[in-house]
Write a protein that holds these residues in place. Structure first.
Motif, PDB file in Angstrom:
ATOM      1  N   ARG A  51       0.834  -1.218   0.000  1.00  0.00           N
ATOM      2  CA  ARG A  51       0.000   0.000   0.000  1.00  0.00           C
ATOM      3  C   ARG A  51       0.862   1.260   0.000  1.00  0.00           C
ATOM      4  N   ASP A  52       1.930   1.235   0.812  1.00  0.00           N
ATOM      5  CA  ASP A  52       2.789   2.424   0.915  1.00  0.00           C
ATOM      6  C   ASP A  52       3.502   2.699  -0.415  1.00  0.00           C
ATOM      7  N   ALA A  53       4.003   1.616  -1.051  1.00  0.00           N
ATOM      8  CA  ALA A  53       4.790   1.792  -2.280  1.00  0.00           C
ATOM      9  C   ALA A  53       3.931   2.368  -3.396  1.00  0.00           C
ATOM     10  N   LYS A  54       2.668   1.969  -3.434  1.00  0.00           N
ATOM     11  CA  LYS A  54       1.797   2.501  -4.507  1.00  0.00           C
ATOM     12  C   LYS A  54       1.736   4.024  -4.434  1.00  0.00           C
ATOM     13  N   LEU A  55       1.683   4.533  -3.194  1.00  0.00           N
ATOM     14  CA  LEU A  55       1.603   6.000  -3.028  1.00  0.00           C
ATOM     15  C   LEU A  55       2.880   6.695  -3.482  1.00  0.00           C
ATOM     16  N   MET A  56       3.998   5.955  -3.440  1.00  0.00           N
ATOM     17  CA  MET A  56       5.271   6.565  -3.850  1.00  0.00           C
ATOM     18  C   MET A  56       5.287   6.842  -5.352  1.00  0.00           C
ATOM     19  N   GLU A  57       4.380   6.155  -6.097  1.00  0.00           N
ATOM     20  CA  GLU A  57       4.275   6.424  -7.540  1.00  0.00           C
ATOM     21  C   GLU A  57       3.410   7.655  -7.817  1.00  0.00           C
ATOM     22  N   ILE A  58       2.829   8.219  -6.754  1.00  0.00           N
ATOM     23  CA  ILE A  58       1.935   9.383  -6.922  1.00  0.00           C
ATOM     24  C   ILE A  58       2.591  10.666  -6.435  1.00  0.00           C
ATOM     25  N   ILE A  59       3.325  10.560  -5.304  1.00  0.00           N
ATOM     26  CA  ILE A  59       3.811  11.788  -4.659  1.00  0.00           C
ATOM     27  C   ILE A  59       5.114  12.294  -5.261  1.00  0.00           C
ATOM     28  N   GLU A  60       5.410  13.551  -4.924  1.00  0.00           N
ATOM     29  CA  GLU A  60       6.693  14.176  -5.274  1.00  0.00           C
ATOM     30  C   GLU A  60       6.964  14.085  -6.774  1.00  0.00           C
ATOM     31  N   GLY A  61       5.874  14.239  -7.564  1.00  0.00           N
ATOM     32  CA  GLY A  61       5.956  14.039  -9.008  1.00  0.00           C
ATOM     33  C   GLY A  61       5.565  12.592  -9.277  1.00  0.00           C
ATOM     34  N   SER A  62       4.338  12.426  -9.839  1.00  0.00           N
ATOM     35  CA  SER A  62       3.840  11.067 -10.112  1.00  0.00           C
ATOM     36  C   SER A  62       4.741  10.391 -11.145  1.00  0.00           C
ATOM     37  N   SER A  63       4.494   9.099 -11.377  1.00  0.00           N
ATOM     38  CA  SER A  63       5.277   8.383 -12.398  1.00  0.00           C
ATOM     39  C   SER A  63       5.155   9.079 -13.752  1.00  0.00           C
ATOM     40  N   GLU A  64       3.925   9.526 -14.066  1.00  0.00           N
ATOM     41  CA  GLU A  64       3.736  10.166 -15.381  1.00  0.00           C
ATOM     42  C   GLU A  64       4.493  11.490 -15.456  1.00  0.00           C
ATOM     43  N   ILE A  65       4.408  12.285 -14.383  1.00  0.00           N
ATOM     44  CA  ILE A  65       5.141  13.567 -14.386  1.00  0.00           C
ATOM     45  C   ILE A  65       6.647  13.296 -14.441  1.00  0.00           C
ATOM     46  N   SER A  66       7.100  12.256 -13.742  1.00  0.00           N
ATOM     47  CA  SER A  66       8.519  11.888 -13.814  1.00  0.00           C
ATOM     48  C   SER A  66       8.890  11.538 -15.254  1.00  0.00           C
ATOM     49  N   GLN A  67       8.010  10.787 -15.933  1.00  0.00           N
ATOM     50  CA  GLN A  67       8.310  10.397 -17.311  1.00  0.00           C
ATOM     51  C   GLN A  67       8.366  11.609 -18.230  1.00  0.00           C
ATOM     52  N   VAL A  68       7.443  12.568 -17.999  1.00  0.00           N
ATOM     53  CA  VAL A  68       7.464  13.801 -18.809  1.00  0.00           C
ATOM     54  C   VAL A  68       8.813  14.519 -18.610  1.00  0.00           C
ATOM     55  N   LEU A  69       9.243  14.615 -17.338  1.00  0.00           N
ATOM     56  CA  LEU A  69      10.506  15.312 -17.041  1.00  0.00           C
ATOM     57  C   LEU A  69      11.702  14.543 -17.608  1.00  0.00           C
ATOM     58  N   LEU A  70      11.639  13.203 -17.531  1.00  0.00           N
ATOM     59  CA  LEU A  70      12.763  12.407 -18.042  1.00  0.00           C
ATOM     60  C   LEU A  70      12.813  12.434 -19.569  1.00  0.00           C
ATOM     61  N   ALA A  71      11.650  12.531 -20.200  1.00  0.00           N
ATOM     62  CA  ALA A  71      11.643  12.660 -21.669  1.00  0.00           C
ATOM     63  C   ALA A  71      12.294  13.983 -22.067  1.00  0.00           C
ATOM     64  N   ASP A  72      11.987  15.058 -21.322  1.00  0.00           N
ATOM     65  CA  ASP A  72      12.624  16.369 -21.576  1.00  0.00           C
ATOM     66  C   ASP A  72      14.138  16.252 -21.418  1.00  0.00           C
ATOM     67  N   GLU A  73      14.543  15.540 -20.363  1.00  0.00           N
ATOM     68  CA  GLU A  73      15.969  15.373 -20.084  1.00  0.00           C
ATOM     69  C   GLU A  73      16.645  14.626 -21.243  1.00  0.00           C
ATOM     70  N   ALA A  74      15.997  13.556 -21.686  1.00  0.00           N
ATOM     71  CA  ALA A  74      16.572  12.773 -22.796  1.00  0.00           C
ATOM     72  C   ALA A  74      16.689  13.628 -24.052  1.00  0.00           C
ATOM     73  N   MET A  75      15.651  14.447 -24.304  1.00  0.00           N
ATOM     74  CA  MET A  75      15.671  15.289 -25.514  1.00  0.00           C
ATOM     75  C   MET A  75      16.784  16.332 -25.439  1.00  0.00           C
ATOM     76  N   THR A  76      17.130  16.746 -24.209  1.00  0.00           N
ATOM     77  CA  THR A  76      18.212  17.728 -24.050  1.00  0.00           C
ATOM     78  C   THR A  76      19.581  17.050 -24.155  1.00  0.00           C
ATOM     79  N   VAL A  77      19.736  15.970 -23.387  1.00  0.00           N
ATOM     80  CA  VAL A  77      21.063  15.338 -23.301  1.00  0.00           C
ATOM     81  C   VAL A  77      21.452  14.655 -24.614  1.00  0.00           C
ATOM     82  N   TRP A  78      20.472  14.071 -25.296  1.00  0.00           N
ATOM     83  CA  TRP A  78      20.767  13.303 -26.508  1.00  0.00           C
ATOM     84  C   TRP A  78      20.536  14.099 -27.793  1.00  0.00           C
ATOM     85  N   ALA A  79      20.291  15.419 -27.654  1.00  0.00           N
ATOM     86  CA  ALA A  79      19.999  16.220 -28.863  1.00  0.00           C
ATOM     87  C   ALA A  79      21.248  16.310 -29.742  1.00  0.00           C
TER      88      ALA A  79
END
Ligand code: FAD
Length: 365
Positions: A337-365
């Motif tokens: 139960r606790d771990a599921k919430l960790m995918e929501i807080i402090e930037g959800s998994s989706e928001i993390s993916q959006v930020l990591l996609a931005d990072e990849a587009m910058t670093v690998w440009a």
């Protein structure tokens, strides 16, 4: 760090199940750990902290998360609040607030609102200067630890930008209402906070006032992400310990569960998850400590990897223990139960993916 981790274990081991069921941490425990500087252990010793770097603080947070994710959540919030004061406070503000956070008082951090979760730029809480006072009006949601806190670091709109203000929870106009029956981290004291024209002295307004909101929140959020990531490492370790213990003792079809290959797959994946999350956290802490240029993205990576691994690993642990772990506050059930919430807080998994996609587009440009 070893002394602080031993203290957490001494005070908390074996009690997390009961705290989860009661949905309450003992206040003396929070006060005692707080007064030893262990709830925000990266605060310099000159302000009563333990002066740990992110690496060692991470180890302490993981040890706490392995014991009790609710307590670890309170530690994460306290850490963010103290970091906000350390990073943005004047010398006088640090001298006023940091010793309070290392002498037994606790603080929550209020970013989210009913209509502004992932999209923090939509927040509507207003912070206004009125002579020598600051007036705060707005509603915050899911503030971890607010039930225990005497102080809140509140984010809101300020002129054309944003600001952070330290609000005592006993100030007139503040109401704190606990969230009933959260899915996990049940004893972490999550609450909704309403502030109705709350007046605090002008020196409660932290530095950075007027900055764009996303710029202002980025450093506190990064601190929180590293903390949550290490907390997930703790969840994975608690699961590994249970899975190894149970699968070597429980016999099915004439041999221990640990000898059955499909169970071994669960064990292997859990072990790989714990190792991967640990390496990601160590790397994020090292980059934080050495202020590497891309340390914020590295923190997002650690939080994302660790939260996903914790959610997956906890599900595996429940599967391996089966009926032995199927009690709502059993260590693996809590982890699930606790771990599921960790995918929501402090930037959800989706928001993390959006930020990591931005990072990849910058670093690998
Ligand atoms: P929403 O923003 O409504 O999102 C709903 C879903 O849509 C999510 O899956 C999200 O990932 C997805 N989504 C949203 N936008 C996008 C997008 N652009 N692209 C792709 N997917 C998207 N807040 C605090 O301020 N302080 C705290 O101490 C605190 N503690 C918390 C503790 C717990 C246990 C929980 C559950 C929440 C806590 N929060 C806290 C609030 C937390 O930060 C928010 O829940 C989180 O930011 C997500 O916001 P939301 O719940 O409003 O979901």
């Amino acid at each position: 760090v070893d002394r602080a981790a031993a203290l957490v274990t001494e005070l908390a081991a074996g009690q997390a199940e009961e705290w989860d069921e009661r949905a309450e941490l003992p206040r003396e425990l929070i006060r005692e750990l707080g007064a030893k500087g262990a709830l925000c252990a990266d605060v310099p010793e000159s302000f009563g902290g333990l002066g740990l770097d992110s690496q060692d603080n991470g180890r302490l947070i993981a040890a706490t998360g392995e014991t009790c994710s609710s307590l670890r959540s309170v530690m994460t919030s306290q850490g963010i609040a103290a970091w906000a004061v350390s990073r943005f406070g004047s010398a006088a503000q640090k001298a006023e607030f940091l010793p309070r956070l290392t002498s037994g008082e606790t603080a929550g951090v209020a970013f989210s609102e009913p209509a502004a979760g992932s999209d923090l730029a939509a927040m509507s809480t207003e912070i206004v200067q009125d002579g020598d006072t600051i007036v705060v009006t707005g509603s915050k949601s899911w503030v971890t630890g607010a039930h225990y806190a005497s102080l809140l670091v509140v984010f809101g709109r300020f002129g054309n930008g944003a600001a952070m203000v330290v609000v005592p929870t006993d100030a007139p106009g503040v109401s704190v209402e606990r969230i009933p029956s959260p899915l996990g981290c049940r004893a972490a004291g999550h609450a909704s906070v309403r502030m109705d024209r709350v007046r605090v002295p002008a020196h409660h307004l932290l530095g950075g006032a007027g900055m764009p909101i996303m710029m202002l929140v980025s450093s506190p959020l990064t601190h929180g992400r590293i903390s949550v990531a290490w907390g997930c490492v703790g969840i994975l370790r608690a699961c590994l310990r249970e899975v190894v213990r149970h699968s070597s003792q429980r016999v099915a079809f004439g041999s221990p569960l640990s000898q059955h290959q499909l169970v071994q797959r669960h064990i292997a994946e859990l072990y790989a998850g714990e190792r991967t999350a640990t390496y990601a956290c160590e790397h994020a802490s090292l980059e934080w400590d050495t202020k590497k240029p891309r340390y914020m993205a590295t923190a997002v990576l650690a939080k994302h990897v660790a939260a996903e691994q914790a959610a997956r690993g906890a599900a595996s642990a429940v599967q391996v223990l089966a009926s032995a772990g199927a009690r709502s506050s059993h260590v693996v059930a809590r982890a699930y139960r606790d771990a599921k919430l960790m995918e929501i807080i402090e930037g959800s998994s989706e928001i993390s993916q959006v930020l990591l996609a931005d990072e990849a587009m910058t670093v690998w440009a």
